[in-house]
Motif scaffolding. Sequence first.
Motif, PDB file in Angstrom:
ATOM      1  N   ILE A 167      47.271  33.055  20.217  1.00  0.00           N
ATOM      2  CA  ILE A 167      46.928  34.470  20.029  1.00  0.00           C
ATOM      3  C   ILE A 167      47.240  35.189  21.327  1.00  0.00           C
ATOM      4  O   ILE A 167      46.738  34.828  22.390  1.00  0.00           O
ATOM      5  N   ARG A 168      48.104  36.193  21.233  1.00  0.00           N
ATOM      6  CA  ARG A 168      48.514  36.950  22.416  1.00  0.00           C
ATOM      7  C   ARG A 168      48.175  38.425  22.208  1.00  0.00           C
ATOM      8  O   ARG A 168      48.378  38.973  21.117  1.00  0.00           O
ATOM      9  N   ALA A 169      47.650  39.046  23.244  1.00  0.00           N
ATOM     10  CA  ALA A 169      47.301  40.466  23.156  1.00  0.00           C
ATOM     11  C   ALA A 169      48.565  41.304  23.022  1.00  0.00           C
ATOM     12  O   ALA A 169      49.494  41.161  23.826  1.00  0.00           O
ATOM     13  N   GLU A 170      48.632  42.148  21.997  1.00  0.00           N
ATOM     14  CA  GLU A 170      49.771  43.060  21.858  1.00  0.00           C
ATOM     15  C   GLU A 170      49.796  44.062  23.012  1.00  0.00           C
ATOM     16  O   GLU A 170      50.861  44.443  23.491  1.00  0.00           O
ATOM     17  N   GLN A 171      48.611  44.482  23.428  1.00  0.00           N
ATOM     18  CA  GLN A 171      48.477  45.370  24.581  1.00  0.00           C
ATOM     19  C   GLN A 171      47.287  44.887  25.393  1.00  0.00           C
ATOM     20  O   GLN A 171      46.157  44.893  24.904  1.00  0.00           O
ATOM     21  N   PRO A 172      47.516  44.436  26.636  1.00  0.00           N
ATOM     22  CA  PRO A 172      46.407  43.894  27.431  1.00  0.00           C
ATOM     23  C   PRO A 172      45.289  44.918  27.585  1.00  0.00           C
ATOM     24  O   PRO A 172      45.547  46.116  27.762  1.00  0.00           O
ATOM     25  N   PRO A 173      44.045  44.468  27.502  1.00  0.00           N
ATOM     26  CA  PRO A 173      42.929  45.392  27.694  1.00  0.00           C
ATOM     27  C   PRO A 173      42.828  45.828  29.157  1.00  0.00           C
ATOM     28  O   PRO A 173      43.344  45.151  30.056  1.00  0.00           O
ATOM     29  N   LEU A 174      42.185  46.956  29.380  1.00  0.00           N
ATOM     30  CA  LEU A 174      41.806  47.337  30.736  1.00  0.00           C
ATOM     31  C   LEU A 174      40.562  46.534  31.074  1.00  0.00           C
ATOM     32  O   LEU A 174      39.516  46.709  30.443  1.00  0.00           O
ATOM     33  N   VAL A 175      40.666  45.650  32.047  1.00  0.00           N
ATOM     34  CA  VAL A 175      39.573  44.731  32.365  1.00  0.00           C
ATOM     35  C   VAL A 175      38.808  45.245  33.582  1.00  0.00           C
ATOM     36  O   VAL A 175      39.402  45.545  34.621  1.00  0.00           O
ATOM     37  N   VAL A 176      37.490  45.342  33.434  1.00  0.00           N
ATOM     38  CA  VAL A 176      36.609  45.681  34.545  1.00  0.00           C
ATOM     39  C   VAL A 176      35.655  44.513  34.735  1.00  0.00           C
ATOM     40  O   VAL A 176      34.896  44.159  33.831  1.00  0.00           O
ATOM     41  N   LEU A 177      35.725  43.874  35.906  1.00  0.00           N
ATOM     42  CA  LEU A 177      34.807  42.791  36.244  1.00  0.00           C
ATOM     43  C   LEU A 177      33.794  43.321  37.246  1.00  0.00           C
ATOM     44  O   LEU A 177      34.163  44.052  38.169  1.00  0.00           O
ATOM     45  N   THR A 178      32.529  42.967  37.060  1.00  0.00           N
ATOM     46  CA  THR A 178      31.517  43.417  38.007  1.00  0.00           C
ATOM     47  C   THR A 178      30.823  42.216  38.637  1.00  0.00           C
ATOM     48  O   THR A 178      30.741  41.129  38.048  1.00  0.00           O
ATOM     49  N   SER A 179      30.335  42.431  39.854  1.00  0.00           N
ATOM     50  CA  SER A 179      29.606  41.389  40.573  1.00  0.00           C
ATOM     51  C   SER A 179      28.561  42.034  41.458  1.00  0.00           C
ATOM     52  O   SER A 179      28.843  43.021  42.147  1.00  0.00           O
ATOM     53  N   ASN A 180      27.346  41.464  41.434  1.00  0.00           N
ATOM     54  CA  ASN A 180      26.287  41.892  42.345  1.00  0.00           C
ATOM     55  C   ASN A 180      26.272  41.052  43.619  1.00  0.00           C
ATOM     56  O   ASN A 180      25.371  41.166  44.435  1.00  0.00           O
ATOM     57  N   ARG A 181      27.254  40.178  43.737  1.00  0.00           N
ATOM     58  CA  ARG A 181      27.461  39.319  44.907  1.00  0.00           C
ATOM     59  C   ARG A 181      26.292  38.368  45.140  1.00  0.00           C
ATOM     60  O   ARG A 181      25.900  38.117  46.275  1.00  0.00           O
ATOM     61  N   THR A 182      25.756  37.818  44.043  1.00  0.00           N
ATOM     62  CA  THR A 182      24.763  36.767  44.207  1.00  0.00           C
ATOM     63  C   THR A 182      25.423  35.474  44.689  1.00  0.00           C
ATOM     64  O   THR A 182      24.753  34.596  45.219  1.00  0.00           O
ATOM     65  N   ARG A 183      26.717  35.372  44.467  1.00  0.00           N
ATOM     66  CA  ARG A 183      27.537  34.314  45.073  1.00  0.00           C
ATOM     67  C   ARG A 183      28.932  34.880  45.269  1.00  0.00           C
ATOM     68  O   ARG A 183      29.299  35.903  44.677  1.00  0.00           O
ATOM     69  N   GLU A 184      29.717  34.225  46.093  1.00  0.00           N
ATOM     70  CA  GLU A 184      31.086  34.676  46.325  1.00  0.00           C
ATOM     71  C   GLU A 184      31.983  34.243  45.173  1.00  0.00           C
ATOM     72  O   GLU A 184      31.978  33.082  44.768  1.00  0.00           O
ATOM     73  N   VAL A 185      32.718  35.173  44.630  1.00  0.00           N
ATOM     74  CA  VAL A 185      33.718  34.866  43.606  1.00  0.00           C
ATOM     75  C   VAL A 185      34.967  34.360  44.294  1.00  0.00           C
ATOM     76  O   VAL A 185      35.321  34.816  45.388  1.00  0.00           O
ATOM     77  N   HIS A 186      35.651  33.412  43.680  1.00  0.00           N
ATOM     78  CA  HIS A 186      36.782  32.756  44.326  1.00  0.00           C
ATOM     79  C   HIS A 186      37.936  33.728  44.595  1.00  0.00           C
ATOM     80  O   HIS A 186      38.184  34.655  43.820  1.00  0.00           O
ATOM     81  N   ASP A 187      38.648  33.466  45.669  1.00  0.00           N
ATOM     82  CA  ASP A 187      39.773  34.323  46.058  1.00  0.00           C
ATOM     83  C   ASP A 187      40.852  34.368  44.986  1.00  0.00           C
ATOM     84  O   ASP A 187      41.531  35.380  44.826  1.00  0.00           O
ATOM     85  N   ALA A 188      41.027  33.262  44.254  1.00  0.00           N
ATOM     86  CA  ALA A 188      42.081  33.212  43.229  1.00  0.00           C
ATOM     87  C   ALA A 188      41.860  34.293  42.175  1.00  0.00           C
ATOM     88  O   ALA A 188      42.825  34.898  41.692  1.00  0.00           O
TER      89      ALA A 188
END
Length: 292
Positions: A167-188
């Motif tokens: 299953i492939r997105a015909e049009q990629p969604p606009l993605v918003v990721l949020t973080s309160n920085r309870t831990r560090e999210v990986h650089d990748a």
Amino acid sequence: MTESPASPEDLTAALDSTGYLADEGLATAGFLALRMRRPLFCEGEPGTGKTSLALALSEALEVPLVRLQCHEGIDAAQALYEWDFPRQLLHLRALEAAEGGRLDADTAERSLYTERFLLARPLLQALTTAPCVLLVDEIDRADDEFEAFLLQLLDEYTVTIPEYGEIRAEQPPLVVLTSNRTREVHDALKRRCLYHWLEHPDLGREMRILRRRVPDVSETLARQIAEAVHRLRDLELLKPPGTAESLDWARALLALNRNELDAATAARTLGAVLKYSEDLDRVRAKLDALFA
């Protein structure tokens, strides 16, 4: 979907029409995420408007919002898809009855793994709903394994379901990721996103937010609330109040028919803005000084 904003200023105006007052930096980050088709990674203290941004973008762009709330232990099945086993079992029984017990196994298996029995969770919904805004809320609460899974999905906006296919997105969604920085999210993960750190609004913008979101609050009361909240944020509390708490405080004062915020009124309504008993004790001991 409404026409995509042509500039950060256009996006500011579009967000403003929904009641979300973005500063120049945030509007620019949002515009670039739209134009470059890159996820937008928003970090900041709780209550700075990260989640509200995704809601406002969905409304401003007139597209659906798909929300994935992350939590400890979340896995791909909860976020992506699962099969509707009870309906599959009923389907098998119906087939068996129709065939008089002479059920061909291969035919039965093929009939089980179709879209009819596929339960789409938020990530799969976002891939099949074009266009949309995908909110991955509080990614810092998920573990490393889920973060790695999400990283792969965001690379190609494609998922392969073994029993069903790709299953492939015909049009990629606009993605918003949020973080309160309870831990560090990986650089990748961060490298694949545009990044923006959300600060608490300055005094003037907080007043404008109060007047916009709570229209009945007077300019004088809005200023008093904004000034009080800014003083509270300087006290190194366990949970400094965010904009959401400012709005709750304004609504609480209006519900009590209060047109002025003084030490006595603040003492009665601190539960609208502070959420820890230690913070309440610390502030109550300093109320007279805070409202001198």
